[in-house]
Design a protein around this motif. Structure first.
Motif, short mmCIF file in Angstrom:
data_model
loop_
_atom_site.label_atom_id
_atom_site.label_comp_id
_atom_site.label_asym_id
_atom_site.label_seq_id
_atom_site.Cartn_x
_atom_site.Cartn_y
_atom_site.Cartn_z
N ALA A 299 0.84 -1.19 0.00
CA ALA A 299 0.00 0.00 0.00
C ALA A 299 0.88 1.25 0.00
N VAL A 300 0.41 2.30 -0.66
CA VAL A 300 1.13 3.57 -0.66
C VAL A 300 0.74 4.34 0.60
N PRO A 301 1.70 4.76 1.43
CA PRO A 301 1.35 5.47 2.65
C PRO A 301 1.08 6.96 2.37
N VAL A 302 0.02 7.47 3.02
CA VAL A 302 -0.26 8.90 3.05
C VAL A 302 -0.28 9.29 4.51
N VAL A 303 0.74 10.02 4.95
CA VAL A 303 0.95 10.22 6.38
C VAL A 303 1.10 11.70 6.70
N SER A 304 0.87 12.02 7.96
CA SER A 304 1.16 13.36 8.46
C SER A 304 2.67 13.56 8.53
N GLN A 305 3.08 14.78 8.76
CA GLN A 305 4.51 15.10 8.74
C GLN A 305 5.15 14.97 10.12
N LEU A 306 4.78 13.92 10.86
CA LEU A 306 5.48 13.66 12.11
C LEU A 306 6.90 13.19 11.81
N PRO A 307 7.88 13.64 12.60
CA PRO A 307 9.27 13.30 12.28
C PRO A 307 9.57 11.81 12.24
N CYS A 308 8.86 11.00 13.05
CA CYS A 308 9.18 9.57 13.08
C CYS A 308 8.94 8.91 11.73
N PHE A 309 7.92 9.36 10.98
CA PHE A 309 7.66 8.75 9.68
C PHE A 309 8.76 9.09 8.68
N GLY A 310 9.45 10.19 8.92
CA GLY A 310 10.51 10.60 8.00
C GLY A 310 11.68 9.66 7.94
N ASP A 311 11.80 8.74 8.90
CA ASP A 311 12.90 7.77 8.86
C ASP A 311 12.74 6.77 7.72
N PHE A 312 11.51 6.56 7.24
CA PHE A 312 11.33 5.55 6.19
C PHE A 312 10.31 5.93 5.11
N ARG A 314 9.55 8.53 2.28
CA ARG A 314 10.16 9.61 1.52
C ARG A 314 9.11 10.17 0.56
N PRO A 315 8.73 11.45 0.73
CA PRO A 315 7.69 12.03 -0.12
C PRO A 315 8.00 11.91 -1.61
N ASP A 316 7.03 11.37 -2.32
CA ASP A 316 7.08 11.14 -3.77
C ASP A 316 8.19 10.19 -4.19
N VAL A 317 8.77 9.48 -3.24
CA VAL A 317 9.70 8.39 -3.54
C VAL A 317 9.05 7.06 -3.19
N ASN A 318 8.51 6.97 -1.98
CA ASN A 318 7.79 5.75 -1.58
C ASN A 318 6.51 6.06 -0.80
N GLY A 319 6.04 7.29 -0.88
CA GLY A 319 4.83 7.67 -0.17
C GLY A 319 4.54 9.15 -0.35
N VAL A 320 3.56 9.61 0.41
CA VAL A 320 3.13 11.02 0.35
C VAL A 320 2.90 11.49 1.78
N SER A 321 3.29 12.72 2.06
CA SER A 321 2.99 13.31 3.37
C SER A 321 2.32 14.66 3.17
N PHE A 322 1.63 15.12 4.20
CA PHE A 322 0.96 16.41 4.15
C PHE A 322 1.13 17.09 5.50
N ASP A 323 1.02 18.41 5.50
CA ASP A 323 1.21 19.19 6.71
C ASP A 323 -0.04 19.11 7.59
N HIS A 324 0.04 18.30 8.62
CA HIS A 324 -1.12 18.11 9.51
C HIS A 324 -1.33 19.29 10.44
N THR A 325 -0.37 20.22 10.50
CA THR A 325 -0.52 21.38 11.37
C THR A 325 -1.14 22.58 10.65
N ALA A 326 -1.31 22.48 9.34
CA ALA A 326 -1.86 23.59 8.57
C ALA A 326 -3.34 23.79 8.90
N SER A 327 -3.81 25.02 8.72
CA SER A 327 -5.22 25.31 9.00
C SER A 327 -6.14 24.57 8.04
N ASP A 328 -5.64 24.21 6.86
CA ASP A 328 -6.44 23.46 5.87
C ASP A 328 -5.91 22.04 5.72
#
Length: 378
Positions: A299-312, A314-328
Motif C-alpha cells: 500500500a502507498v502510505p499517506v501520512v502526516s509530517q510527524l518526524p518519526c515517519f521521515g525515517d522511512f 520519503r515524499p514522492d519516492v515511496n509515499g506522500v505526506s501532508f502538513d497536519h498542522t496547517a489550517s487546511d
C-alpha cells in the motif's frame, strides 16, 4: 554469544496475553537462537506455565510479576520490585537487553555478569534516562526517540543508534491476488481508533475527497479497536466518526473488527491501495509500525509530517505526506489522496518503492543487524 532479554513485569513470553514489545522480542529471541546463540528470556510467571523451560531453542525464566495498573506511580513501584527480583535471578550473559525502567539505573554499575547492557525504548522517554549510566547501547526506534533520549542524558550520545522496529515483512509482502477490473480502489486505516491518530481529520478529508470530480471509484476500510481498554477513544467516539462519514455514498465505508497479527492482519493490509495514517501524536508516535506494515503489503502510505515517519517514508519516492498542522490540513490530505487515486502509474511506482524500503525491518534481517551490533560492543 549468550543473550538475556528482560521483559516487563505484567506480561509473559511467549505473548499469551498480547503486548507488542513481548511479541517482537519473542520473535527476535527465536531468530537469535536459530543463529546459534544461547538465549534466555526473563518474563512474568503465568498460570499453567513452568517457571523454567526450553522452548524452540530459547530458555525461559519466569518470575512472579504484577498486573498493570492504571496509575503511573503504582506502575513505577511495581517496576522497581520487578527489577530487584530480576536482578537477583539474572543469569550470566555477554549481552543483557532490558525492557523495564528501574533495572538499568544500577545494572550499569552492578552488572553481576550481565555483560553489555542494551536498552530499546519503544516509547518516548519520560525522564528515566537521566538516571542511566554505563549503558552500552540504546536502540532508539526512530530519530525523534534518539533526540528525546539525548535531551534527557547527553552523555549517552555515543551509544544511541536508530534501528527502527521489526515487522513480519515476509508474511506481509506475499503476492496479492489480482483484483477484478471493476473493484473500487481501497483507502484504509488500521490501528487504534483514537483521536490522537487524526481520524477526525481523515474523516473530513474523505468527505472532501468524495466531492472532487473525475476520480475513479473508491471506498474506505477502517480496522482497529475502539475500546478504551485497548487504546481506543471509546464507542461514542467511533459513533461520532461514523456520523461524519455518513456524508459519503452508501457502501463507501467498511468497519472491520480489529485483528492483531499474523495472516489475518496481513490479509487486511493486502486489500489496501492507499494507507491513510494522519496521526497527530507528536509524543505518542515513536516509529509507525502500522505504516511500515502497510508499506510491506504494497500500500502507498499517506501520512502526516510527524518526524518519526521521515525515517522511512520519503515524499514522492515511496509515499506522500501532508502538513497536519496547517489550517487546511483536511483539504491537503484530500488532495494528496486524490492525486494518487487519479494516477495509476504513480501509485504503482510508489507502492513498489514502499515495499522495498521497509524490507530491512523484516525480523530475520533486523535480528542479524542487532547481533552484529552486539558483537561490536567492547
Amino acid at each position: 554469544m549468550t543473550v538475556t532479554i528482560v521483559m516487563g513485569f505484567f506480561l509473559p513470553v511467549p505473548p499469551a496475553a498480547g503486548g507488542a514489545t513481548e511479541k517482537s522480542w519473542h520473535r527476535l529471541a527465536g531468530e537469535f537462537a536459530r543463529a546459534g546463540h544461547a538465549v534466555t528470556v526473563v518474563s512474568r510467571r503465568w498460570p499453567g506455565w513452568p517457571d523454567r523451560e526450553l522452548r524452540d531453542g530459547v530458555r525461559h525464566l519466569r518470575l512472579p510479576g504484577h498486573d498493570h495498573s492504571g496509575r503511573l506511580g503504582r506502575n513505577l513501584w511495581l517496576d522497581l520490585r520487578w527489577s530487584l527480583r530480576v536482578w537477583r535471578a539474572l543469569p550470566r550473559a555477554d549481552v543483557t537487553i532490558v525492557n523495564c525502567v528501574a533495572l538499568p539505573a544500577w545494572l550499569g554499575w552492578l552488572r553481576r555478569g550481565a555483560g553489555r547492557i542494551v536498552l530499546m525504548p519503544g516509547r518516548m522517554p519520560k525522564g528515566q534516562y537521566r538516571l542511566y549510566r554505563r549503558i552500552d547501547r540504546v536502540l532508539a526506534v526512530s530519530t525523534p526517540v534518539r533526540a528525546a533520549v539525548l535531551a534527557e542524558n547527553p552523555r549517552l550520545e555515543s551509544v544511541v543508534s536508530v534501528c527502527g522496529y521489526p515487522i513480519s515483512w515476509g508474511v506481509l509482502a506475499a503476492p496479492r491476488p489480482a483484483p477484478p477490473p471493476s473493484r473500487p480502489l481501497v483507502l484504509g486505516y488500521v490501528g487504534r481508533l483514537h483521536r490522537e491518530k487524526g481520524l477526525d481529520l481523515l474523516a473530513d478529508a474523505l468527505v472532501r475527497l468524495a466531492r472532487l470530480p473525475d476520480l475513479p471509484p473508491w471506498r474506505f476500510l477502517c480496522c482497529g479497536p475502539a475500546e478504551i481498554s485497548r487504546g481506543g477513544s471509546g464507542e461514542a467516539y467511533v459513533r461520532s466518526l461514523a456520523e461524519r462519514l455518513s456524508a459519503l455514498p452508501p457502501g463507501a465505508v467498511e468497519w472491520r473488527a480489529p485483528v492483531f497479527g499474523g495472516d489475518a492482519l496481513a490479509d487486511v493490509y493486502r486489500q489496501l491501495d492507499l494507507f491513510c495514517y494522519p496521526s497527530l501524536a507528536a509524543r505518542g508516535e515513536t516509529f509507525g509500525v502500522a505504516v511500515a506494515e502497510a508499506m510491506a503489503a504494497g500500500a502507498v502510505p499517506v501520512v502526516s509530517q510527524l518526524p518519526c515517519f521521515g525515517d522511512f517514508v520519503r515524499p514522492d519516492v515511496n509515499g506522500v505526506s501532508f502538513d497536519h498542522t496547517a489550517s487546511d490540513a483536511a483539504a491537503r490530505c484530500a488532495l494528496a489522496l486524490a492525486s494518487l487515486l487519479s494516477d495509476a502509474p504513480r501509485r504503482a511506482r510508489l507502492a513498489a518503492a514502499a515495499q522495498a524500503a521497509v524490507r530491512r525491518y523484516d525480523f530475520p534481517d533486523f535480528a542479524q543487524r542487532l547481533l552484529a551490533d552486539f558483537s561490536s560492543l567492547k
